[in-house]
Design a protein around this motif. Structure first.
Motif, PDB file in Angstrom:
ATOM      1  N   ASP A  25      12.648  38.539  38.587  1.00  0.00           N
ATOM      2  CA  ASP A  25      12.724  38.126  37.188  1.00  0.00           C
ATOM      3  C   ASP A  25      11.460  37.329  36.937  1.00  0.00           C
ATOM      4  OD1 ASP A  25      15.136  39.083  36.079  1.00  0.00           O
ATOM      5  OD2 ASP A  25      16.274  37.548  37.146  1.00  0.00           O
ATOM      6  N   SER A  26      10.563  37.858  36.151  1.00  0.00           N
ATOM      7  CA  SER A  26       9.353  37.117  35.825  1.00  0.00           C
ATOM      8  C   SER A  26       9.713  36.021  34.832  1.00  0.00           C
ATOM      9  CB  SER A  26       8.306  38.045  35.212  1.00  0.00           C
ATOM     10  OG  SER A  26       7.179  37.300  34.797  1.00  0.00           O
ATOM     11  N   TYR A  27       9.305  34.811  35.122  1.00  0.00           N
ATOM     12  CA  TYR A  27       9.543  33.713  34.183  1.00  0.00           C
ATOM     13  C   TYR A  27       8.419  33.648  33.156  1.00  0.00           C
ATOM     14  CZ  TYR A  27       6.301  31.291  37.289  1.00  0.00           C
ATOM     15  OH  TYR A  27       5.215  30.947  38.039  1.00  0.00           O
ATOM     16  N   VAL A  28       7.390  34.472  33.330  1.00  0.00           N
ATOM     17  CA  VAL A  28       6.281  34.562  32.381  1.00  0.00           C
ATOM     18  C   VAL A  28       6.527  35.780  31.492  1.00  0.00           C
ATOM     19  CG1 VAL A  28       3.792  34.919  32.135  1.00  0.00           C
ATOM     20  CG2 VAL A  28       4.669  33.533  34.028  1.00  0.00           C
ATOM     21  N   LYS A  29       6.486  35.599  30.191  1.00  0.00           N
ATOM     22  CA  LYS A  29       6.646  36.722  29.266  1.00  0.00           C
ATOM     23  C   LYS A  29       5.342  37.513  29.231  1.00  0.00           C
ATOM     24  CE  LYS A  29      10.782  35.694  28.018  1.00  0.00           C
ATOM     25  NZ  LYS A  29      11.854  36.410  28.648  1.00  0.00           N
ATOM     26  N   HIS A  30       5.471  38.831  29.315  1.00  0.00           N
ATOM     27  CA  HIS A  30       4.299  39.702  29.331  1.00  0.00           C
ATOM     28  C   HIS A  30       4.302  40.590  28.091  1.00  0.00           C
ATOM     29  CE1 HIS A  30       3.259  38.627  33.455  1.00  0.00           C
ATOM     30  NE2 HIS A  30       4.549  38.676  33.710  1.00  0.00           N
ATOM     31  N   GLY A  31       3.144  41.066  27.728  1.00  0.00           N
ATOM     32  CA  GLY A  31       3.013  41.962  26.590  1.00  0.00           C
ATOM     33  C   GLY A  31       3.169  43.419  26.990  1.00  0.00           C
ATOM     34  N   PHE A  32       3.801  43.665  28.110  1.00  0.00           N
ATOM     35  CA  PHE A  32       3.992  45.035  28.589  1.00  0.00           C
ATOM     36  C   PHE A  32       5.348  45.149  29.264  1.00  0.00           C
ATOM     37  CE2 PHE A  32       1.705  42.626  31.828  1.00  0.00           C
ATOM     38  CZ  PHE A  32       2.500  42.805  32.945  1.00  0.00           C
ATOM     39  N   GLY A  33       5.791  46.364  29.438  1.00  0.00           N
ATOM     40  CA  GLY A  33       7.041  46.649  30.126  1.00  0.00           C
ATOM     41  C   GLY A  33       6.862  47.883  30.985  1.00  0.00           C
ATOM     42  N   PHE A  34       7.942  48.525  31.299  1.00  0.00           N
ATOM     43  CA  PHE A  34       7.878  49.761  32.070  1.00  0.00           C
ATOM     44  C   PHE A  34       7.395  50.888  31.169  1.00  0.00           C
ATOM     45  CE2 PHE A  34      11.298  47.324  34.196  1.00  0.00           C
ATOM     46  CZ  PHE A  34      10.729  47.222  35.455  1.00  0.00           C
ATOM     47  N   THR A  35       6.826  51.928  31.761  1.00  0.00           N
ATOM     48  CA  THR A  35       6.348  53.084  31.025  1.00  0.00           C
ATOM     49  C   THR A  35       6.747  54.353  31.763  1.00  0.00           C
ATOM     50  OG1 THR A  35       4.375  54.284  30.295  1.00  0.00           O
ATOM     51  CG2 THR A  35       4.079  52.766  32.103  1.00  0.00           C
ATOM     52  N   PRO A  36       7.038  55.440  31.053  1.00  0.00           N
ATOM     53  CA  PRO A  36       7.404  56.693  31.717  1.00  0.00           C
ATOM     54  C   PRO A  36       6.269  57.330  32.522  1.00  0.00           C
ATOM     55  CG  PRO A  36       8.077  56.745  29.426  1.00  0.00           C
ATOM     56  CD  PRO A  36       7.242  55.512  29.613  1.00  0.00           C
ATOM     57  N   SER A  37       5.043  56.806  32.387  1.00  0.00           N
ATOM     58  CA  SER A  37       3.950  57.398  33.170  1.00  0.00           C
ATOM     59  C   SER A  37       4.122  57.130  34.668  1.00  0.00           C
ATOM     60  CB  SER A  37       2.589  56.911  32.681  1.00  0.00           C
ATOM     61  OG  SER A  37       2.458  55.530  32.871  1.00  0.00           O
ATOM     62  N   VAL A  38       4.995  56.177  35.017  1.00  0.00           N
ATOM     63  CA  VAL A  38       5.427  55.971  36.398  1.00  0.00           C
ATOM     64  C   VAL A  38       6.953  56.032  36.370  1.00  0.00           C
ATOM     65  CG1 VAL A  38       5.543  54.367  38.337  1.00  0.00           C
ATOM     66  CG2 VAL A  38       3.446  54.539  36.982  1.00  0.00           C
ATOM     67  N   SER A  39       7.520  56.911  37.189  1.00  0.00           N
ATOM     68  CA  SER A  39       8.975  57.058  37.173  1.00  0.00           C
ATOM     69  C   SER A  39       9.503  57.231  38.591  1.00  0.00           C
ATOM     70  CB  SER A  39       9.377  58.262  36.310  1.00  0.00           C
ATOM     71  OG  SER A  39       8.776  59.442  36.802  1.00  0.00           O
ATOM     72  N   LEU A  40      10.801  57.049  38.728  1.00  0.00           N
ATOM     73  CA  LEU A  40      11.476  57.279  39.998  1.00  0.00           C
ATOM     74  C   LEU A  40      11.981  58.723  39.978  1.00  0.00           C
ATOM     75  CD1 LEU A  40      13.406  53.901  40.236  1.00  0.00           C
ATOM     76  CD2 LEU A  40      11.151  54.488  41.143  1.00  0.00           C
ATOM     77  N   PHE A  41      11.572  59.502  40.960  1.00  0.00           N
ATOM     78  CA  PHE A  41      11.914  60.925  41.027  1.00  0.00           C
ATOM     79  C   PHE A  41      13.020  61.101  42.054  1.00  0.00           C
ATOM     80  CE2 PHE A  41      11.527  65.349  42.200  1.00  0.00           C
ATOM     81  CZ  PHE A  41      11.157  65.973  41.023  1.00  0.00           C
ATOM     82  N   VAL A  42      14.148  61.656  41.627  1.00  0.00           N
ATOM     83  CA  VAL A  42      15.317  61.812  42.490  1.00  0.00           C
ATOM     84  C   VAL A  42      15.604  63.291  42.682  1.00  0.00           C
ATOM     85  CG1 VAL A  42      17.765  61.273  42.797  1.00  0.00           C
ATOM     86  CG2 VAL A  42      16.276  59.652  41.589  1.00  0.00           C
ATOM     87  N   GLU A  43      15.613  63.737  43.936  1.00  0.00           N
ATOM     88  CA  GLU A  43      16.026  65.107  44.278  1.00  0.00           C
ATOM     89  C   GLU A  43      17.538  65.087  44.456  1.00  0.00           C
ATOM     90  OE1 GLU A  43      14.496  68.007  44.517  1.00  0.00           O
ATOM     91  OE2 GLU A  43      12.399  67.403  44.479  1.00  0.00           O
ATOM     92  N   CYS A  44      18.261  65.727  43.563  1.00  0.00           N
ATOM     93  CA  CYS A  44      19.723  65.748  43.606  1.00  0.00           C
ATOM     94  C   CYS A  44      20.201  66.965  44.389  1.00  0.00           C
ATOM     95  CB  CYS A  44      20.282  65.773  42.182  1.00  0.00           C
ATOM     96  SG  CYS A  44      19.812  64.327  41.204  1.00  0.00           S
ATOM     97  N   GLU A  45      21.253  66.776  45.165  1.00  0.00           N
ATOM     98  CA  GLU A  45      21.796  67.858  45.989  1.00  0.00           C
ATOM     99  C   GLU A  45      22.676  68.819  45.205  1.00  0.00           C
ATOM    100  OE1 GLU A  45      20.944  68.555  49.161  1.00  0.00           O
ATOM    101  OE2 GLU A  45      19.481  66.943  48.872  1.00  0.00           O
ATOM    102  N   SER A  46      23.188  68.384  44.053  1.00  0.00           N
ATOM    103  CA  SER A  46      24.080  69.249  43.271  1.00  0.00           C
ATOM    104  C   SER A  46      23.902  68.963  41.781  1.00  0.00           C
ATOM    105  CB  SER A  46      25.547  69.004  43.660  1.00  0.00           C
ATOM    106  OG  SER A  46      25.954  67.712  43.238  1.00  0.00           O
ATOM    107  N   ALA A  47      24.300  69.934  40.975  1.00  0.00           N
ATOM    108  CA  ALA A  47      24.268  69.747  39.521  1.00  0.00           C
ATOM    109  C   ALA A  47      25.213  68.617  39.119  1.00  0.00           C
ATOM    110  CB  ALA A  47      24.640  71.050  38.817  1.00  0.00           C
TER     111      ALA A  47
END
Length: 137
Positions: free
Chosen positions: A67-89
């Motif tokens: 938890d950053s106690y410093v407020k930032h002018g940015f957040g997460f972006t979809p240009s970096v994502s977590l890629f999950v290989e799923c075993e089933s639909a």
């Protein structure tokens, strides 16, 4: 002497919602656990009880968050994502539904040419997830 292998760990910075996020994420994957949570005390510099540093795993992959106690002018972006290989639909649909709730859909679940079944969402914390049905041999 052989040098130790380099470790690369995904590090997620939240502003007051780290514990909520890691609790949510570890509830979604069977092979997930919270390894450690260090919290700020009354001396700070962050709000007392907030996450100074937490380590957790999802499907054997280690993550760290704060938890950053410093407020930032940015957040997460979809240009970096977590890629999950799923075993089933079924697994893909379950994860997509849970992660999309309160978040936003980037690509609906479906066949997109490069994958038989794929979906992409931003969760309610702003973290981007790509969910892909693992290719069958």
């Amino acid at each position: 002497m052989t040098p130790a292998p380099q470790k690369i760990t995904t590090f997620l910075m939240f502003e007051g919602r780290a514990e909520e996020a890691l609790t949510f994420y570890t509830s979604l994957f069977e092979d997930a656990e919270v390894i450690d949570i260090a919290r700020y005390d009354a001396a700070g510099p962050g709000p007392e009880g907030s996450v100074k540093l937490a380590t957790f795993t999802l499907a054997g992959q280690q993550f760290k968050c704060i938890d950053s106690y410093v407020k930032h002018g940015f957040g997460f972006t979809p240009s970096v994502s977590l890629f999950v290989e799923c075993e089933s639909a079924t697994e893909l649909d379950r994860l997509y539904g849970a992660l999309a709730k309160g978040g936003g859909e980037l690509m609906p679940v479906g066949s997109h040419g490069f994958s038989e079944r794929f979906g992409w969402v931003n969760d309610r914390f702003g973290v981007s997830w790509q969910l892909n049905l693992a290719a069958r041999d």
